[in-house]
Each structure stands twice: as structure tokens, then as C-alpha cells.
Scaffold this active site. Sequence first.
Site, PDB file in Angstrom:
ATOM      1  CB  THR A  77      53.447  82.778  57.469  1.00  0.00           C
ATOM      2  OG1 THR A  77      52.163  83.011  56.876  1.00  0.00           O
ATOM      3  CG2 THR A  77      54.176  81.688  56.697  1.00  0.00           C
ATOM      4  CE  LYS A 106      44.347  85.707  65.510  1.00  0.00           C
ATOM      5  NZ  LYS A 106      45.784  85.352  65.612  1.00  0.00           N
ATOM      6  CD  GLU A 130      37.865  75.311  66.202  1.00  0.00           C
ATOM      7  OE1 GLU A 130      37.524  76.448  66.605  1.00  0.00           O
ATOM      8  OE2 GLU A 130      37.046  74.446  65.858  1.00  0.00           O
ATOM      9  CB  VAL A 133      38.367  82.020  66.198  1.00  0.00           C
ATOM     10  CG1 VAL A 133      37.440  82.736  67.195  1.00  0.00           C
ATOM     11  CG2 VAL A 133      38.275  82.671  64.837  1.00  0.00           C
ATOM     12  N   GLY A 135      42.538  80.157  69.988  1.00  0.00           N
ATOM     13  CA  GLY A 135      43.561  79.185  70.370  1.00  0.00           C
ATOM     14  C   GLY A 135      43.016  77.776  70.484  1.00  0.00           C
ATOM     15  N   GLY A 187      56.663  88.316  78.945  1.00  0.00           N
ATOM     16  CA  GLY A 187      56.462  87.723  77.626  1.00  0.00           C
ATOM     17  C   GLY A 187      55.001  87.593  77.237  1.00  0.00           C
ATOM     18  CD  GLU A 190      54.729  89.503  70.482  1.00  0.00           C
ATOM     19  OE1 GLU A 190      55.957  89.755  70.373  1.00  0.00           O
ATOM     20  OE2 GLU A 190      54.263  88.352  70.428  1.00  0.00           O
ATOM     21  CG  ASP A 201      44.557  88.954  68.353  1.00  0.00           C
ATOM     22  OD1 ASP A 201      44.957  88.263  67.406  1.00  0.00           O
ATOM     23  OD2 ASP A 201      44.149  88.468  69.428  1.00  0.00           O
ATOM     24  CE  LYS A 205      42.629  85.788  68.515  1.00  0.00           C
ATOM     25  NZ  LYS A 205      43.102  85.802  69.909  1.00  0.00           N
TER      26      LYS A 205
END
Length: 315
Positions: A77, A106, A130, A133, A135, A187, A190, A201, A205
Site C-alpha cells: 500500500t 516504507k 529489501e 530501500v 528498489g 512520468g 508525480e 523519500d 530510506k
Amino acid sequence: MKLAVIGAGTVGTSVAKIASDYGHTVTALADSSSAAINPDGLDVEDVLSKKRGTEDIGTDTVEDALASEYDVLVEATPTTLDTAQPAYDHIRAAFERNRNVVLANKGPVAQRYADVRALERESEGELRFEATVGGAMPVISTIEDYGPEHVNALRGVLNGTANFILSRMAAEGLDYDHVLVEAQDLGVAEADPSFDVEGTDTALKCVIAANVLAQGEREYTLDDASVDGIVGISGSALSLADADGRTVRLVGEIVDGEIRVGPRIIPQQSPLVVSGTENVVQLATENAGQLSISGHGAGGSTTTVSIMADIRRLE
């Protein structure tokens, strides 16, 4: 393994589509308002086609999905801060049933790390995260493999949107506002890019990685991070840096137990200078020197790779 996927956005959808390629079965898939459940395995394409048609995913609820038959809960989510709800309650429901949990979200491990670990200790299930942090980059597992006590510092470029903007500004001599609109059109950014360009963000991480490095001796949240973003960076500042053989990147770092995020002027030959939406992390280790990990840091399929790696660790 049987998977219950909570969250039907980019990551959750990708997990549901790819799961069978890794030998897994999706037995439950839920969005914020409904769920589809089949203990023998869902027809994922059929379920997703209903969602694309603006219908409910199914006739069941999220609570039904959490109480259904599965081995691993994949929590995908959207990330929320403060109480990390509703993801925290999803995790608790799975652990109370002694199920394993794999996070793409996260929030729980950035804002309620000690609480989540306490739930895990009381359960027969195991927590993996995993994908939170970097991808597809194996940052958390590398720290675990080396031993957190043998990793002295972490530095990284951990947000593809911010890195794309700074890379384009430097390469083309463009200003921030121009490149931001370009990133949104592509894209990469955002409609509301604040989470990325203000450094939140990246900070989340770093907080997660700091919690792993601390090994329970201290709990970190977003409030413990010093955070600056890239909104005030000008094209002229990048041009001046370029003339001196340097450039600017949004860098997150964990040094001496402190978390700092902000734009840094660094040499153009630094391993931290990656282009476009690429990410990179440097770990300063006691016995192996500096280790660099780079790759795609976001996106449905790349994040799913880390989720599948975590599920494999649970087998």
C-alpha cells in the site's frame, strides 16, 4: 508459496502479475476497498481487468484477505507517515496468524521499527523489507550479510526523480522548473513531487537503513533526520560546479549515527554521480573497504525483483 498482496498500485499489480514466473501463487489481492480471494490461486489477469474497468477487485474485504490462506503477506500500500497506518495493522494481522511479511511500504520500518520488530518476535513469521530501500538494489541484504556492526557509514543517491532533475539541469543548462515539468510529462515525477524533491523519500530510506545498522540499540524515525531538498537549486549553481569539475546530487548519508539528506557538491568522477533515474549506495565497511551498489531504484518491476528475492529468503 502462497501470497496475499495488499495494495493494487504499480508495485502490488506487478507482484501479482510476476508471481507465477517465480513459482508462487497469488491467493488474495486487495486494494483499499475490496479484495479477491481464492485459496487455489487467483486468475490475476481477470481480477486486474475488473479493476481496470473501475469495478471492485472482488466481493471480499481487506480484512477477509488478511484472514485468508497464504504463506507471505506482501504489503504494497502507499507509504504513510506518523502511525504508518493502515500498513501497520496489516502487518500485525499477518503476524498474529504466524505468517511471513514482505514490505514494499516504507512507513512501518521508517516510523514504527521497534513496534514492528516486537510484533515479529511474538510471531512465528518473519519480516523482510529489501524493497523499501533502493528498489532492485540489494542494500538491506548486503548490510545483513556483511554484518551491521562492520558497516561504518552509508552514503547514497536514493531518489530517481531528484537525480533525473539534477542530471538534466547539469547536462542541458536548464532551470529547475523547466526540468520538473519535463519529468512530470515523462512520468518520472508525480503531479505533486514534494515527497521526492524535498528529500523526504531519500530520508525515509536512510532511516530504514539506520535502523538496520543500529541493531535495536536505537530506533530512528523521520524526525531524527536533517533533510534539505533540491527545490532551491539553480541552473547557474550547477554550471559553476561543472566549470570546477564537479556537480550536484541529492545525497543521503548515515555517519556516526546521524542521518543527513541534502544537495551536495561532489566531483564528477565520484561513484555517487549516476545519471537519470539511477540510484547508488556506498557502504563504508571495516574489512572490505568501500562497496558501491547501483541500479534502478524504483518502478513496479524493479521493486518486484527485491520482493521476490525476499520471498525466496523465506522459503
